[in-house]
Scaffold this motif. Sequence first.
Motif, PDB file in Angstrom:
ATOM      1  N   SER A   1       0.823  -1.215   0.000  1.00 19.97           N
ATOM      2  CA  SER A   1       0.000   0.000   0.000  1.00 19.97           C
ATOM      3  C   SER A   1       0.854   1.260   0.000  1.00 19.97           C
ATOM      4  O   SER A   1       0.580   2.198  -0.748  1.00 19.97           O
ATOM      5  CB  SER A   1      -0.916   0.023   1.221  1.00 19.97           C
ATOM      6  N   VAL A   2       1.889   1.266   0.842  1.00 23.66           N
ATOM      7  CA  VAL A   2       2.749   2.451   0.894  1.00 23.66           C
ATOM      8  C   VAL A   2       3.422   2.652  -0.458  1.00 23.66           C
ATOM      9  O   VAL A   2       3.448   3.762  -1.001  1.00 23.66           O
ATOM     10  CB  VAL A   2       3.804   2.310   2.016  1.00 23.66           C
ATOM     11  N   ALA A   3       3.935   1.539  -1.029  1.00 27.57           N
ATOM     12  CA  ALA A   3       4.591   1.656  -2.335  1.00 27.57           C
ATOM     13  C   ALA A   3       3.627   2.179  -3.391  1.00 27.57           C
ATOM     14  O   ALA A   3       3.956   3.077  -4.163  1.00 27.57           O
ATOM     15  CB  ALA A   3       5.154   0.290  -2.756  1.00 27.57           C
ATOM     16  N   VAL A   4       2.401   1.646  -3.403  1.00 30.06           N
ATOM     17  CA  VAL A   4       1.411   2.072  -4.399  1.00 30.06           C
ATOM     18  C   VAL A   4       1.084   3.560  -4.229  1.00 30.06           C
ATOM     19  O   VAL A   4       1.032   4.313  -5.205  1.00 30.06           O
ATOM     20  CB  VAL A   4       0.136   1.205  -4.301  1.00 30.06           C
TER      21      VAL A   4
ATOM     22  N   VAL B   1       9.800  12.732  -1.712  1.00 32.55           N
ATOM     23  CA  VAL B   1       8.859  11.616  -1.863  1.00 32.55           C
ATOM     24  C   VAL B   1       9.568  10.392  -2.420  1.00 32.55           C
ATOM     25  O   VAL B   1       9.392   9.273  -1.939  1.00 32.55           O
ATOM     26  CB  VAL B   1       7.695  12.015  -2.795  1.00 32.55           C
ATOM     27  N   THR B   2      10.434  10.617  -3.443  1.00 34.28           N
ATOM     28  CA  THR B   2      11.097   9.468  -4.047  1.00 34.28           C
ATOM     29  C   THR B   2      12.119   8.867  -3.084  1.00 34.28           C
ATOM     30  O   THR B   2      12.360   7.671  -3.106  1.00 34.28           O
ATOM     31  CB  THR B   2      11.773   9.845  -5.373  1.00 34.28           C
ATOM     32  N   LEU B   3      12.692   9.709  -2.242  1.00 34.95           N
ATOM     33  CA  LEU B   3      13.619   9.198  -1.233  1.00 34.95           C
ATOM     34  C   LEU B   3      12.890   8.204  -0.341  1.00 34.95           C
ATOM     35  O   LEU B   3      13.367   7.113  -0.044  1.00 34.95           O
ATOM     36  CB  LEU B   3      14.153  10.370  -0.397  1.00 34.95           C
ATOM     37  N   LEU B   4      11.685   8.577   0.039  1.00 35.43           N
ATOM     38  CA  LEU B   4      10.843   7.715   0.860  1.00 35.43           C
ATOM     39  C   LEU B   4      10.549   6.421   0.099  1.00 35.43           C
ATOM     40  O   LEU B   4      10.625   5.325   0.642  1.00 35.43           O
ATOM     41  CB  LEU B   4       9.534   8.460   1.137  1.00 35.43           C
ATOM     42  N   GLN B   5      10.256   6.577  -1.212  1.00 35.79           N
ATOM     43  CA  GLN B   5       9.961   5.419  -2.038  1.00 35.79           C
ATOM     44  C   GLN B   5      11.173   4.505  -2.100  1.00 35.79           C
ATOM     45  O   GLN B   5      11.059   3.295  -1.961  1.00 35.79           O
ATOM     46  CB  GLN B   5       9.567   5.870  -3.441  1.00 35.79           C
TER      47      GLN B   5
END
Lengths: 292, 270
Positions: free
Chosen positions: A214-217, A282-286
């Motif tokens: 879910s987090v990834a999506v 955001v992408t860092l988190l991803q």
Amino acid sequence: MRHGRAFWLFVGPFAIGLLVFVYVPIAWSLLLSFFDARNTVTPTEFVGLRNYVDMLTDAPFLRSLGTFSVFAAFIVPLTFVLALALALLVNQISFMKAFFRSVFFLPTACSYVVASLVWKLSIFNGVRFGLANTVLGWFGAEPIAWTVSTSPPWYWLVLVTLRLWLQLGFYMILFIAGLQRIPQHLYEAAWIDGASRGWQTLRYITLPQLRTTSVAVLLLLLIAAYQAFDEFYNVLGTDRGYPPFARPPLIYLYYTALGSGGQDFGHGSAGAVILTLLIAGVTLLQGRVITR
Amino acid sequence: MRVARYLALSMAAVLFLIPFYLVLRNGLATEQEITAPTWTFWPSEIRWENFAELFSNPAVPMVRSMVNSLVVAVLQTFGQLLLCGLAGYGLARIPYRYANVVLYLVIATLMIPAAVTFVPTFVVVSTLGWVSDLRGLVIPGLFSGFTTFLFRQYFLNFPRELEEAARIDGLGHWGTYWRVVVPNSKGFFAALGVIAFVTSWNQFLWPLVIAQDQDSWTVQVALSTFLTSQSIDVVQLFLAAAVSITPLVVVFVALQRFLVRGVTETGIKD
């Protein structure tokens, strides 16, 4: 030393390309963003932070971030919920499972350009023979100018349904993969404990077990919405140019840096740097989610 | 409950198929028929001549743009598999003092979505003189940090015994990679390859920026130009769209297994 040679034999070609086509552009852009560079890609006059100040106080640029926020507020939760619903439904059946999965996944074969064509000229064509207006006509309603009307802004319906159709199948596949990783014994234990098969197992087993997916999506959806360009350009753009409304960041950047009003690479680069910094968090988190 | 599920799925399936139906209906009819005030569900007579008219229309570079798209997609697919596969293996398996530095440089690029940097990349590529040039369309897309990262993760889990057996047979890194690792990783290569092909075929922003002469248009740029200017008739536009989807429908039908695996492996890719 022999390892060094072998290493560069394998990694060298890629590393050179990465340097030339990723790192050099970024460095060059950083440089250009502090200079005046109109209709040229070589810096002409040093202007310090002026390009950045211009961009951050430029109303259309700030509006483009607003446009992204509105778009994301619709498309992210809608895609998430509907993709999860489709995944749960497809995962629960056995007869014709592969058929349904393929049908929902098939739109991934279409480009945004093709989808825009269908949405703009057929489904949401503003004239009477458009599909949506035909259906409205069956109920005696007047035709609506879907893509040009700004009050109410019907174009959001066009853009959001288009992206939903195109991306739902992709995220459904991700959720199905996540569902199949949930150990079956968790459900069996819950049923023995008297949990109902519907809502309770969903709430206490399925959703918590799907957390990583879910987090990834969610992050993927957000990044994809941030980069929206194709359907906006093709649905709303005409040969007379792009309307003054509904310009997400990349559309704005495209017309600043490469538009017909002259190529302004100084401001364009400053805009690219600002947008990159905004999305990097955001992408860092991803990155942390996927590398885990 | 079971009936409700199938009912919901069937309704969703119909909605999902409507756009495909519209492409075929509008592409095989006459313009009068699809612009008539009452809805015709299917052309009274399928006009196969539309194909001949589309391909012989000198204003629409249909063949040229399809060939361009195909060349770009094939080169990008195999180029990426070659370059990123090698780099991923080197990063995963060849011990080297500065390997970590390179790895960090690769990972750092994962933070920056490629679409956001189209202005900087255009600046560099135009300096190289690659505007409206095959090189400009293909080469900048080859160096995907993300694909390299995925290959590295995959090779980290590759069974070491196989490589050691190759080593005993006297193969170096190069021989081991090509004779043992690649042949035993066909599924993974196919999965990433199918994704690369679909992504490349459907990409729009970069070709729009770089393919400025009509001769270098990809099929997406061609469709978009005729859509936004509406300079050709609607029927031909829809037929062109149908033609542009065909290669991917073939990929979907023939290689769906790899495609689904590719999506789950790369899920992270935009």
